[in-house]
Design an enzyme around this catalytic site. Sequence first.
Site, PDB file in Angstrom:
ATOM      1  N   ASP A 200       0.859  -1.179   0.000  1.00 50.55           N
ATOM      2  CA  ASP A 200       0.000   0.000   0.000  1.00 50.55           C
ATOM      3  C   ASP A 200       0.901   1.237   0.000  1.00 50.55           C
ATOM      4  O   ASP A 200       1.558   1.539   0.998  1.00 50.55           O
ATOM      5  CB  ASP A 200      -0.888  -0.048   1.253  1.00 50.55           C
ATOM      6  CG  ASP A 200      -1.743   1.199   1.403  1.00 50.55           C
ATOM      7  OD1 ASP A 200      -1.573   2.151   0.622  1.00 50.55           O
ATOM      8  OD2 ASP A 200      -2.586   1.216   2.322  1.00 50.55           O
ATOM      9  N   GLN A 203       0.633   6.471   1.261  1.00 49.18           N
ATOM     10  CA  GLN A 203       1.350   7.546   1.968  1.00 49.18           C
ATOM     11  C   GLN A 203       2.787   7.692   1.484  1.00 49.18           C
ATOM     12  O   GLN A 203       3.517   8.546   1.984  1.00 49.18           O
ATOM     13  CB  GLN A 203       1.351   7.282   3.475  1.00 49.18           C
ATOM     14  CG  GLN A 203      -0.014   7.366   4.120  1.00 49.18           C
ATOM     15  CD  GLN A 203      -0.631   8.754   4.054  1.00 49.18           C
ATOM     16  OE1 GLN A 203       0.068   9.757   3.838  1.00 49.18           O
ATOM     17  NE2 GLN A 203      -1.926   8.829   4.222  1.00 49.18           N
ATOM     18  N   LYS A 226      -3.643  11.894  -2.784  1.00 50.06           N
ATOM     19  CA  LYS A 226      -2.586  12.076  -1.778  1.00 50.06           C
ATOM     20  C   LYS A 226      -1.316  12.630  -2.435  1.00 50.06           C
ATOM     21  O   LYS A 226      -0.314  12.838  -1.761  1.00 50.06           O
ATOM     22  CB  LYS A 226      -2.234  10.742  -1.121  1.00 50.06           C
ATOM     23  CG  LYS A 226      -3.426   9.960  -0.622  1.00 50.06           C
ATOM     24  CD  LYS A 226      -3.578  10.000   0.863  1.00 50.06           C
ATOM     25  CE  LYS A 226      -4.662   9.037   1.291  1.00 50.06           C
ATOM     26  NZ  LYS A 226      -5.189   9.337   2.603  1.00 50.06           N
ATOM     27  N   CYS A 375      -8.186   5.578  10.826  1.00 50.06           N
ATOM     28  CA  CYS A 375      -8.483   4.332  10.108  1.00 50.06           C
ATOM     29  C   CYS A 375      -7.432   3.273  10.401  1.00 50.06           C
ATOM     30  O   CYS A 375      -7.019   2.516   9.515  1.00 50.06           O
ATOM     31  CB  CYS A 375      -8.579   4.560   8.601  1.00 50.06           C
ATOM     32  SG  CYS A 375      -9.945   5.593   8.134  1.00 50.06           S
TER      33      CYS A 375
END
Length: 417
Positions: A200, A203, A226, A375
């Site tokens: 993932d 970020q 993002k 989250c």
Amino acid sequence: NSRFDHQAIRKQFPTLQQQLGDHPLCYLDTAATSQKPQCVIDAMNDYYVQDNANVHRAAHQLSARATQKYEQVRQQVKQLIQAGSNQQVIFTHGTTESINMVAHGLTTQFKKDDIILVDGAAHHANIVPWQALAKRTGAKVIPIGLTPSGHLDLSSYDNLLALKPKLVALSHVTNALGTINPVENLVAKAKQQGALTLVDGAQAIAHLDVNVQTLGCDYYVFSGHKMYGPTGVGILYGTLDALNMLDPMLTGGEMIKSVSFEATTYGELPNRLEAGTPAIAEVIGLGAAITFLSKLDKPQIQQHEREMLSYLQQQLSQLGDITLYGVEGSGLADNNATSTNNLGAVAFNLASEHHQDVGILLDQQGIAVRCGHHCAMPLMQHLMIKGCCRASIGIYNNQQDIDRFINALNEVKLMLL
Ligand code: PMP
């Protein structure tokens, strides 16, 4: 360095030029979503004003222009992450959808008692789709253990890998704490055990150089919003084998080779995984964001962000009555990290005050931070907190933002303590 005109970068973000009551906006919530430069807004607007048409379908000129712009972005994304081919870049609506497409698409590959290892500090988007896959198939989700400070525990990881998991789901950088994980190493170990790997990158993508070939993962996912692009568009990258393994989560138009009531056949990648009309304007906006980033001096931007983050950490820890999360050294620093193994974000609580109260009092002074569980409820449980505040930075933040934030937090401290 004369090439680095930070003020000029900041000026390109119209949202940042506003007042909130008596206070100029101080935006420290980029990890939730970044602000958008004018060029991204213009690119989307231009598409609607000049080129609005559906892609891949009609013979007319508008459609040809829209398709050309849309497919050009696939090429840009391919270059951005060093993918092997355009076919390996799938447009989705965001990280959440990308992970769901993988988890859903692998359903027939999983059977009872197969193991899925998941980063214990992951975002819910990288936990819940695996739980749903486990529910469908009888597989088991096992969290990778964390150290007391919330970093991945490498010995837990090694022990769990010995169970021969079928898939390992990792975070490149965690959203709640901004921990940089040594994903290249983690992926290599998982592959040695024959596991599929998903990273993932939500970020990471705006802050690090991402090279999916050196990372070696089967899937890499991220969101446009993002990385200074619009909401509503994300990426699923995969190796050809890993993408071909996926049953499409969505079926319908655009993804087929031929349809009949007797036998329908699916098309080739990338179309096979892009059913329906895509988010055309958003994809074009993402392309503009990539162009915007490519014009900046990357090492200087990364250096600037690292300086801002360590200044932020240092100022916060000097304020007193502050608990910082996820900053203690864990020996897990990635090669990309310098003085810190955190990126983009700092998580904290003020004494025993409720994070939400702190957030509201900061907002009253024009400071935007995120407060809550981010989250990542399992991580909060591990840290034995209900939630925390998170200040996160982007390319536009400067020292003045951080000073304003620290002064405002000092005010909050005087009010509450
Ligand atoms: N993973 C991480 C690490 C994230 O930070 C986020 C966004 N907060 C997501 C997944 C989900 O992204 P999106 O909401 O854009 O689908």
